[in-house]
Design an enzyme around this catalytic site. Sequence first.
Site, PDB file in Angstrom:
ATOM      1  CB  SER A 170      19.883  10.492  15.922  1.00 24.18           C
ATOM      2  OG  SER A 170      20.025  10.944  14.604  1.00 24.18           O
ATOM      3  CG  HIS A 174      17.932   6.833  12.728  1.00 20.00           C
ATOM      4  ND1 HIS A 174      19.216   6.526  13.160  1.00 20.00           N
ATOM      5  CD2 HIS A 174      17.738   8.148  13.067  1.00 20.00           C
ATOM      6  CE1 HIS A 174      19.770   7.605  13.711  1.00 20.00           C
ATOM      7  NE2 HIS A 174      18.885   8.586  13.678  1.00 20.00           N
ATOM      8  CG  ASP A 195      20.327   3.801  11.718  1.00 23.08           C
ATOM      9  OD1 ASP A 195      20.018   4.566  10.785  1.00 23.08           O
ATOM     10  OD2 ASP A 195      20.444   4.177  12.902  1.00 23.08           O
TER      11      ASP A 195
END
Length: 446
Positions: free
Chosen positions: A291, A409, A348
């Site tokens: 991320s 995610h 995602d």
Amino acid sequence: MRLSQPVRPCTLPATTLRAAATDHCSFHCCTITDQPATRANKKLVQRQRIRELERLLEPIDTSGFTPYYIGKKWTEYQGIQNWEGLLDPLDDKLRSEILRYGQFVEAVYKSFDFDASSPTYATCRFPAQNTMLECAGLSKTGYALTKYLYATSGIKPPRWIEKVPSWMATQSSWIGYVAVCQDKKEISRLGRRDVVIAYRGTTTCLEWLENFRATLTHLHLNQPDDAQQEEQKKHVNSFADAPMVESGFLSLYTSRSGTSPSLQEMVRDEMSRLLQSYGDEPLSITITGHSLGAALATLTAYDIKTTFNRAPMVTVISFGCPRVGNRNFRCELEKQGTKVLRIVNTDDLITKVPGFVLEDDAVDPSGLPSWIQKRIEETQWVYADIGRELRLCSRDSPYLNSINFATCHDLKTYLHLVNGFVSSTCPYRATEQRFLNNHITEKLMA
């Protein structure tokens, strides 16, 4: 149970019926009816799905995996040829390496203090660097941790911030670490000494605010002062002429506070020390993150190759990375020889933001009328996908047919998908045998 199609009645071949008449055999036929599921059955199904998901999201156990020998082919698995021929189908050695680097990122999450009421919130739960990997379950990796890394937000809090809980105003937080392979057997297996930089994703309030600063800004890693940045802009004819990156990511990488140096300064100092110690032997730098950490990993790779003239091979293994920069930033990375492998989950949403992408083979801004081109450039929202992509999909997993945004995610979801992925035609190991059976059937019918 509820059926999607009506059930056909039981039928028997005529020969069987004749045999039955002769041998006095009896047959019992049952009927399956489409009964509505009761509330109790629904709850049972829900509990079973939750248990399956909990089992899925347990850490990937790689202790039983064969430690594949990489040896002299290490540059190939670090992306020297952009992983050509290794991604579809996914090479087992590469799969093992991706999962191994994913565990280094997972160790950051395990060690991070998420307790907002704790006086050590946003720091590492294990202050002693020499025990952190062991406490996080990575005692047998052969790596030794050499430095903790911290990221600082460049957002200046307003005066009233003093009235909110302290955890909401946390400006600097522990973001990851640097580790070096020291075990001789592991160095022999890998074919070189490996330096790992691992970053976690967004956790603190100010990090979330930085994420929303999504417009592109000029990349000024060697010119952090505002006056120098303005001077740099004078020599740029347009926004498209220079590499640009997301404002918030750059802020977290270059900002410092009165008590903490910037992440950039910490990385440069540690890389300088390690290159002096190990620069004369085969060496690789692998930067991995999830991320926000994946975006910082990309910036870190660019910075290392820009700062050190004799930098070794630098590779980024990113999980769920948002868009980082524009097309010129991507070109600069390619010129440097920086290799980026992006592991992407189609489901995602984070990988689809910020901004928008003008595909090279679809729309070329340089071929548009000048006034349209200028308007596009001035939006500072035109990003580019960076590196080589390994695209996965949650829906291909038999355990992830019904999931939410957060699960898509999650790093553990990514490791689960990598562990099960086979190829684009056979996306998951659980379906591999069925795929092979169908393929054999089609060959026989041809």
